[in-house]
Write a protein that holds these residues in place. Structure first.
Motif, PDB file in Angstrom:
ATOM      1  N   ARG A   1      36.549  -1.960  -3.361  1.00  0.00           N
ATOM      2  CA  ARG A   1      37.742  -1.802  -4.835  1.00  0.00           C
ATOM      3  C   ARG A   1      37.618  -0.329  -4.755  1.00  0.00           C
ATOM      4  O   ARG A   1      38.268   0.790  -5.153  1.00  0.00           O
ATOM      5  CB  ARG A   1      36.866  -1.944  -5.360  1.00  0.00           C
ATOM      6  CG  ARG A   1      37.470  -3.196  -5.698  1.00  0.00           C
ATOM      7  CD  ARG A   1      37.092  -4.252  -6.920  1.00  0.00           C
ATOM      8  NE  ARG A   1      38.424  -3.597  -7.955  1.00  0.00           N
ATOM      9  CZ  ARG A   1      38.133  -3.540  -8.850  1.00  0.00           C
ATOM     10  NH1 ARG A   1      37.045  -3.227  -9.255  1.00  0.00           N
ATOM     11  NH2 ARG A   1      38.735  -2.548 -10.210  1.00  0.00           N
ATOM     12  N   ALA A   2      35.986   0.442  -3.814  1.00  0.00           N
ATOM     13  CA  ALA A   2      36.735   1.878  -4.519  1.00  0.00           C
ATOM     14  C   ALA A   2      36.745   3.150  -2.897  1.00  0.00           C
ATOM     15  O   ALA A   2      37.486   3.314  -3.390  1.00  0.00           O
ATOM     16  CB  ALA A   2      34.612   2.938  -4.285  1.00  0.00           C
ATOM     17  N   LEU A   3      36.507   2.171  -1.970  1.00  0.00           N
ATOM     18  CA  LEU A   3      37.630   2.318  -1.271  1.00  0.00           C
ATOM     19  C   LEU A   3      38.486   2.163  -1.141  1.00  0.00           C
ATOM     20  O   LEU A   3      39.045   3.385  -0.548  1.00  0.00           O
ATOM     21  CB  LEU A   3      36.817   2.232  -0.188  1.00  0.00           C
ATOM     22  CG  LEU A   3      35.225   2.332   0.664  1.00  0.00           C
ATOM     23  CD1 LEU A   3      34.947   1.142   2.011  1.00  0.00           C
ATOM     24  CD2 LEU A   3      35.287   3.720   0.823  1.00  0.00           C
ATOM     25  N   ALA A   4      39.458   1.549  -1.379  1.00  0.00           N
ATOM     26  CA  ALA A   4      40.342   1.369  -1.807  1.00  0.00           C
ATOM     27  C   ALA A   4      41.733   2.048  -2.543  1.00  0.00           C
ATOM     28  O   ALA A   4      42.677   3.121  -2.013  1.00  0.00           O
ATOM     29  CB  ALA A   4      41.169   0.015  -1.936  1.00  0.00           C
ATOM     30  N   LEU A   5      40.784   2.363  -3.493  1.00  0.00           N
ATOM     31  CA  LEU A   5      40.786   3.402  -4.740  1.00  0.00           C
ATOM     32  C   LEU A   5      41.149   4.692  -4.260  1.00  0.00           C
ATOM     33  O   LEU A   5      41.687   5.948  -4.981  1.00  0.00           O
ATOM     34  CB  LEU A   5      40.001   3.366  -6.172  1.00  0.00           C
ATOM     35  CG  LEU A   5      40.729   4.224  -7.119  1.00  0.00           C
ATOM     36  CD1 LEU A   5      42.433   4.111  -7.077  1.00  0.00           C
ATOM     37  CD2 LEU A   5      39.658   3.823  -8.412  1.00  0.00           C
TER      38      LEU A   5
ATOM     39  N   GLN B   1      43.824   5.369  -2.372  1.00  0.00           N
ATOM     40  CA  GLN B   1      45.042   5.925  -2.852  1.00  0.00           C
ATOM     41  C   GLN B   1      45.299   6.960  -3.203  1.00  0.00           C
ATOM     42  O   GLN B   1      46.050   7.897  -3.535  1.00  0.00           O
ATOM     43  CB  GLN B   1      45.531   4.240  -3.724  1.00  0.00           C
ATOM     44  CG  GLN B   1      46.413   4.070  -5.122  1.00  0.00           C
ATOM     45  CD  GLN B   1      46.663   3.397  -5.358  1.00  0.00           C
ATOM     46  OE1 GLN B   1      45.547   2.452  -6.402  1.00  0.00           O
ATOM     47  NE2 GLN B   1      47.403   2.934  -6.880  1.00  0.00           N
ATOM     48  N   TRP B   2      44.625   7.483  -4.120  1.00  0.00           N
ATOM     49  CA  TRP B   2      43.793   8.992  -4.535  1.00  0.00           C
ATOM     50  C   TRP B   2      44.072   9.507  -3.818  1.00  0.00           C
ATOM     51  O   TRP B   2      44.690  10.746  -3.692  1.00  0.00           O
ATOM     52  CB  TRP B   2      42.554   8.891  -5.330  1.00  0.00           C
ATOM     53  CG  TRP B   2      42.443  10.302  -6.292  1.00  0.00           C
ATOM     54  CD1 TRP B   2      41.596  10.778  -5.771  1.00  0.00           C
ATOM     55  CD2 TRP B   2      42.897  11.054  -7.154  1.00  0.00           C
ATOM     56  NE1 TRP B   2      41.615  12.706  -6.595  1.00  0.00           N
ATOM     57  CE2 TRP B   2      42.883  12.443  -7.627  1.00  0.00           C
ATOM     58  CE3 TRP B   2      44.633  10.382  -7.577  1.00  0.00           C
ATOM     59  CZ2 TRP B   2      43.577  13.291  -8.217  1.00  0.00           C
ATOM     60  CZ3 TRP B   2      44.944  11.563  -8.507  1.00  0.00           C
ATOM     61  CH2 TRP B   2      44.632  13.386  -9.122  1.00  0.00           C
ATOM     62  N   HIS B   3      43.636   9.007  -2.205  1.00  0.00           N
ATOM     63  CA  HIS B   3      43.925  10.416  -1.844  1.00  0.00           C
ATOM     64  C   HIS B   3      45.669  10.766  -0.744  1.00  0.00           C
ATOM     65  O   HIS B   3      46.008  11.616  -0.697  1.00  0.00           O
ATOM     66  CB  HIS B   3      42.702  10.201  -0.456  1.00  0.00           C
ATOM     67  CG  HIS B   3      42.814  11.228   0.757  1.00  0.00           C
ATOM     68  ND1 HIS B   3      42.037  12.360   0.451  1.00  0.00           N
ATOM     69  CD2 HIS B   3      43.559  11.240   2.386  1.00  0.00           C
ATOM     70  CE1 HIS B   3      42.904  13.079   1.955  1.00  0.00           C
ATOM     71  NE2 HIS B   3      42.920  12.547   2.887  1.00  0.00           N
TER      72      HIS B   3
END
Length: 167
Positions: A141-145, A148-150
């Motif tokens: 989930r951290a990688l996915a966020l 998204q942020w990047h």
């Protein structure tokens, strides 16, 4: 509570995270840019997935000022900090170490989070009470966020909803 991450210009060293409470009041914090998901957005991942009632975001949602919470939770000499606030911070730090390494090692993650609690004279969070895949619930989930942020363009915002655990 709504979290509004504001990506500033390409040359800025900090972005901003605004915390808008359900009553309309708000507080904000600077987010230093780094090669991984910003620290306060890692809090979002952790505190959205785990049953922590007194983590950083929950304290903010209930009315605390961001700077006050950051200073008190990061002060290892302060015996009055809620155990769960320290546990949330330690879990975020452990997850950040995993993000920096580029792979999830559950044993190293648990050891890092436990060591960070012990260093602050608080008991580690008991993950054994949860029936969850930590890699999926936290790391993935951290990688996915992060993606998204990047991918968000400069001068844009990313909005997230956070619901604190009931007290």
């Amino acid at each position: 509570m709504k979290l509004i991450a504001e990506k500033r210009s390409k040359t800025d060293k900090y972005d901003v995270l605004r915390f808008v409470r359900n009553n309309g009041s708000c507080t904000d914090a600077l987010m230093p840019r780094q090669g991984i998901l910003p620290h306060d957005l890692v809090h979002y991942v952790v505190e959205s997935a785990l049953p922590l009632r007194h983590g950083f975001l929950s304290l903010l949602a209930r009315g605390a000022d961001a700077r006050f919470v950051m200073e008190s939770v990061h002060d290892k000499a302060n015996p009055n900090v809620e155990t769960e606030a320290v546990q949330a911070e330690a879990i975020v730090e452990g997850l950040q170490a995993q993000l920096w390494s580029g792979a999830f090692d559950e044993e190293a993650f648990l050891a890092g989070a436990a060591a960070a609690c012990t260093a602050r004279n608080k008991p580690p969070f008991d993950f054994s009470l949860l029936a969850m895949n930590l890699k999926e619930a936290l790391y993935d989930r951290a990688l996915a966020l992060h993606e998204q942020w990047h991918a968000a363009p400069y001068f844009s915002t990313l909005s997230l909803e956070f619901a604190p655990q009931p007290v």
